[in-house]
Design a protein around this motif. Structure first.
Motif, mmCIF file in Angstrom:
data_model
loop_
_atom_site.group_PDB
_atom_site.id
_atom_site.type_symbol
_atom_site.label_atom_id
_atom_site.label_comp_id
_atom_site.label_asym_id
_atom_site.label_seq_id
_atom_site.Cartn_x
_atom_site.Cartn_y
_atom_site.Cartn_z
ATOM 1 N N HIS A 1 -6.792 3.058 3.690
ATOM 2 C CA HIS A 1 -6.219 1.938 4.442
ATOM 3 C C HIS A 1 -7.207 1.421 5.484
ATOM 4 O O HIS A 1 -7.428 0.213 5.618
ATOM 5 C CB HIS A 1 -4.910 2.380 5.106
ATOM 6 C CG HIS A 1 -4.414 1.435 6.160
ATOM 7 N ND1 HIS A 1 -4.673 1.628 7.497
ATOM 8 C CD2 HIS A 1 -3.724 0.278 6.069
ATOM 9 C CE1 HIS A 1 -4.131 0.624 8.177
ATOM 10 N NE2 HIS A 1 -3.551 -0.206 7.334
ATOM 11 N N PHE B 1 0.834 -1.209 0.000
ATOM 12 C CA PHE B 1 0.000 0.000 0.000
ATOM 13 C C PHE B 1 0.867 1.257 0.000
ATOM 14 O O PHE B 1 1.084 1.853 1.055
ATOM 15 C CB PHE B 1 -0.892 0.035 1.253
ATOM 16 C CG PHE B 1 -1.893 -1.078 1.357
ATOM 17 C CD1 PHE B 1 -2.567 -1.545 0.241
ATOM 18 C CD2 PHE B 1 -2.186 -1.642 2.595
ATOM 19 C CE1 PHE B 1 -3.510 -2.563 0.351
ATOM 20 C CE2 PHE B 1 -3.125 -2.659 2.711
ATOM 21 C CZ PHE B 1 -3.792 -3.123 1.591
ATOM 22 N N TYR C 1 -5.178 8.616 1.900
ATOM 23 C CA TYR C 1 -4.489 7.325 1.984
ATOM 24 C C TYR C 1 -4.842 6.608 3.291
ATOM 25 O O TYR C 1 -5.200 5.434 3.285
ATOM 26 C CB TYR C 1 -2.981 7.563 1.887
ATOM 27 C CG TYR C 1 -2.125 6.371 2.237
ATOM 28 C CD1 TYR C 1 -1.859 5.389 1.293
ATOM 29 C CD2 TYR C 1 -1.586 6.233 3.511
ATOM 30 C CE1 TYR C 1 -1.077 4.295 1.613
ATOM 31 C CE2 TYR C 1 -0.799 5.137 3.834
ATOM 32 C CZ TYR C 1 -0.544 4.174 2.886
ATOM 33 O OH TYR C 1 0.233 3.090 3.213
ATOM 34 N N TYR C 2 -4.760 7.326 4.394
ATOM 35 C CA TYR C 2 -5.070 6.695 5.688
ATOM 36 C C TYR C 2 -6.516 6.210 5.719
ATOM 37 O O TYR C 2 -6.816 5.142 6.242
ATOM 38 C CB TYR C 2 -4.824 7.673 6.843
ATOM 39 C CG TYR C 2 -3.358 7.959 7.107
ATOM 40 C CD1 TYR C 2 -2.417 6.930 7.082
ATOM 41 C CD2 TYR C 2 -2.905 9.243 7.380
ATOM 42 C CE1 TYR C 2 -1.076 7.180 7.318
ATOM 43 C CE2 TYR C 2 -1.565 9.507 7.617
ATOM 44 C CZ TYR C 2 -0.651 8.476 7.585
ATOM 45 O OH TYR C 2 0.675 8.727 7.816
#
Lengths: 410, 263
Positions: free
Chosen positions: A155, A128, A151-152
């Protein structure tokens, strides 16, 4: 040690005056330099090489994601990985990875990685990356200052999609989904091992350490230039009170093996120089859009300096400088073993992403170098970390009873 | 000019330059921030009460993390005006990104604005005349795009920083990353957040001020604004680029002053 045979899949026909006539290999690369009919040959050659590595005992076949990039012809590494899953059954498939901030919604990655894990019988290593500015911001239009937050969130969504057995609603800032329900589910529980390929952002270290993910520094600057950066990572690991398993760290390295040091230069120098002088010709303006790196990372100052220096140096580097400077590890099996042992210990690496295919290197040379490494170098480095040999937290756990499609083919 | 410190209801602190007396005029700066010298603001303060708030991400205070999208920026602009406690409804002036936000503010609250001045305003996109990508420019390339006279412009832009000095460059990079990082939320990758759909709402008389040699947002954009805004006039200033208020401060001030003073 874990050895991944990694293929960037570069376009091998950039003209000699590429640097002078074109401003960037990436983002606004001239599409007329690509020939789809030749592309047909090139893809199959590169995929054959990955399969060849599987037969020689490498631990993983590695692919990654780039966009609008003449040295990385995999906008969708999952397509290549799917091909590998059908043609091999032994080594792991390292997709390092999918730039999860770019998938709308990122549940797509949870689904495709689950498919790959199931088809391959639990051989997936799930990467990732936050994504480079070239791919993420300039090609795919994400707002630099919001990329990391997106992005976080991606995820979190993917992990919950893999872990939670029942459908759930996800009210994110970037993704709103009423029914998250990943089908199929991965074989590996609670999830395939996660690899975070990075370029040196301090926040990425914290993220890896908190989650016990492998951090893999992917640069082409070689092991000498990486020392300060990897030391920073290991300080972060120590500060968090985590164990110092070398499998927490991975590293990409260009490797060229021949019978002798002189032979290595004769066989490989042109192709390595093609990579450093043409493939890494990226317009500097695409490498650091304001807002992409946090103020904390810019103040740490490590990466920008390296990048700027590298950009200038690459234009003038000779074979000797590339080898002496540690950008490239090349030579006889003994020379390569010695250098790699130094690299592995000095950076404390458990996982290597090795680039044997480099630049415009033809297939026979790639296979020659790969085979020599597999037979004469790899066995000697295999047990570098005996005290950590039972640490299986950072690697895949395939099904014993998995389907082996390449063996059952008539 | 004086420096005020304000805090909005959302809890964002910011610095506001302030000078003069008379009808209130609020100036919103562009993506480069307030410069060391603001001659147009000083000129206007001879007849008006001028306020120039600094956007989050541009000053010493944090707060930019609270702003994500165009509506956040427009409402922050109104929050600042609320915090200033003005007795009359203000005229708004915006330069570049500041123009984009001022126009958005005036569309959102279309009875709250006395007059509107847009200087080299961002906010529209014309396929045939794409705005150059400032996010892919290196620091030393900016002046070329922003000024009719790039040599003179570079000094204005950097406050005389020497880019060959690594330490100075890093300081500039940090500040630039914060400034343009914040600006990117409404300007990246294309500086168009569909303002064109809302400009029909403008009631306030509007003046467009443009540098004839604007290479960043060329004159064709001024024409497009004029087509989309119900009551707009256009003043084109010679020997000026995108940074027209800094390259031709007297002429810029005179045009704005005349417009604001009209009954």
């Amino acid at each position: 040690m874990k050895f991944t045979w990694f293929n960037l899949m570069p376009w091998p026909h950039l003209p000699e005056d590429f640097r002078e006539k074109h401003r960037s290999v990436w983002v606004d690369i001239d599409s007329r330099l690509y020939d789809p009919a030749e592309g047909n040959r090139v893809y199959h050659e590169y995929m054959d090489q990955l399969e060849y590595a599987d037969t020689l005992g490498f631990d993983a076949m590695g692919v990654n994601e780039h966009h609008q990039n003449a040295y990385g012809l995999m906008p969708s590494p999952n397509l290549i990985a799917a091909g590998l899953a059908r043609r091999t059954s032994r080594s792991a498939i390292a997709v390092i990875g999918n730039s999860i901030a770019l998938y709308n919604p990122p549940i797509r990655v949870a689904e495709e990685f689950a498919m790959l894990d199931v088809i391959s019988g639990g051989r997936l290593l799930a990467g990732f990356p936050v994504g480079t500015p070239m791919d993420t911001n300039f090609c795919y239009g994400q707002i630099p200052a919001l990329t990391r937050e997106k992005y976080y969130e991606a995820h979190e969504l993917i992990m919950r999609a893999w872990h939670e057995p029942d459908p759930f609603a996800f009210d994110g800032k970037f993704n709103q989904l009423r029914y998250v329900n990943c089908w199929p589910r991965p074989i590996q529980k609670p999830n395939p091992p996660v690899f975070i390929p990075g370029g040196g952002s301090i926040e990425t270290w914290d993220f890896c350490v908190q989650n016990d993910y492998n951090y893999s520094y992917l640069s082409y600057g070689g092991y000498k230039a990486a020392k300060a950066l990897m030391d920073g990572y290991w300080e972060t690991v120590a500060a968090a009170g985590k164990d110092e398993s070398p499998y927490r760290a991975g590293f990409a390295q260009v490797v060229c093996v021949a019978d002798t040091d002189a032979e290595a230069e004769r066989l490989y120098a042109d192709h390595v120089l093609y990579f450093y002088n043409r493939c890494l010709h990226v317009n500097l303006g695409f490498s650091d859009p304001p807002g992409y790196r946090t103020v904390k990372t810019i103040q740490a100052g490590k990466l920008n300096q390296f990048r700027a220096e590298n950009q200038r140096l690459f234009t003038q580097l000779t074979w000797k400088e590339l080898v002496d400077g540690g950008y490239v590890i090349a030579g006889s099996p003994e020379t390569v073993r010695e250098r790699m042992e130094f690299m592995i210990k000095s950076l404390r690496l458990g996982t290597l992403f090795l680039l044997f295919q480099i630049g415009n290197m033809p297939d026979d040379k790639v296979r020659n170098s790969t085979k020599l490494f597999a037979e004469k170098v790899m066995p000697q480095l295999r047990d570098t970390w005996p005290e950590w040999k039972n640490d299986d937290r950072f690697w895949c756990k395939p099904l014993e009873t998995r389907v082996r499609p390449e063996e059952s083919r008539a | 000019m004086n420096e005020l410190r304000i805090e909005t209801k959302r809890g964002i602190k910011c610095r506001v330059l302030e000078a003069g007396q008379g009808a209130p005029v609020v100036f919103f700066h562009g993506a480069g921030g307030l410069l060391a010298q603001e001659p147009v603001l000083e000129g206007l303060s001879r007849r008006f009460h001028v306020y120039a708030p600094e956007w989050p991400g541009y000053g010493g205070d944090a707060g930019e993390e609270k702003l994500d999208d165009m509506l956040d920026f427009a409402l922050h602009g109104w929050d600042v005006i609320d915090a200033l406690g003005l007795e009359r409804r203000p005229s708004l002036i915006g330069h570049s990104m500041g123009g984009m936000i001022a126009a958005e503010m005036a569309c959102v609250a279309n009875s709250g604005v006395e007059k509107l001045v847009l200087i080299g305003s961002a906010g529209l996109w014309i396929d045939a005349q794409p705005v150059p990508d400032i996010f892919a420019m290196l620091p030393f390339e900016l002046a070329q795009a922003l000024f009719a006279d790039p040599k003179a412009g570079e000094k204005l832009l950097t406050g005389g920083i020497d880019f060959s000095n690594m330490e100075a460059l890093q300081t500039f990079m940090v500040a630039n990353a914060r400034r343009l990082g914040t600006a990117g939320k409404i300007l990246f990758p294309i500086p168009n957040r569909r303002l064109s759909k809302r400009l029909y709402r403008l009631n306030a008389p509007t003046l467009l001020v443009w540098g004839r040699e604007d290479k960043l947002i060329p004159l064709v954009y001024a024409e497009r604004f004029r087509q989309l805004i119900p009551h707009a006039s256009l003043a084109v200033i010679d020997a000026a680029g995108h940074m027209v208020p800094y390259e031709q401060p007297e002429k810029t001030t005179a045009e704005i002053e005349r417009f604001l003073a009209q009954a």
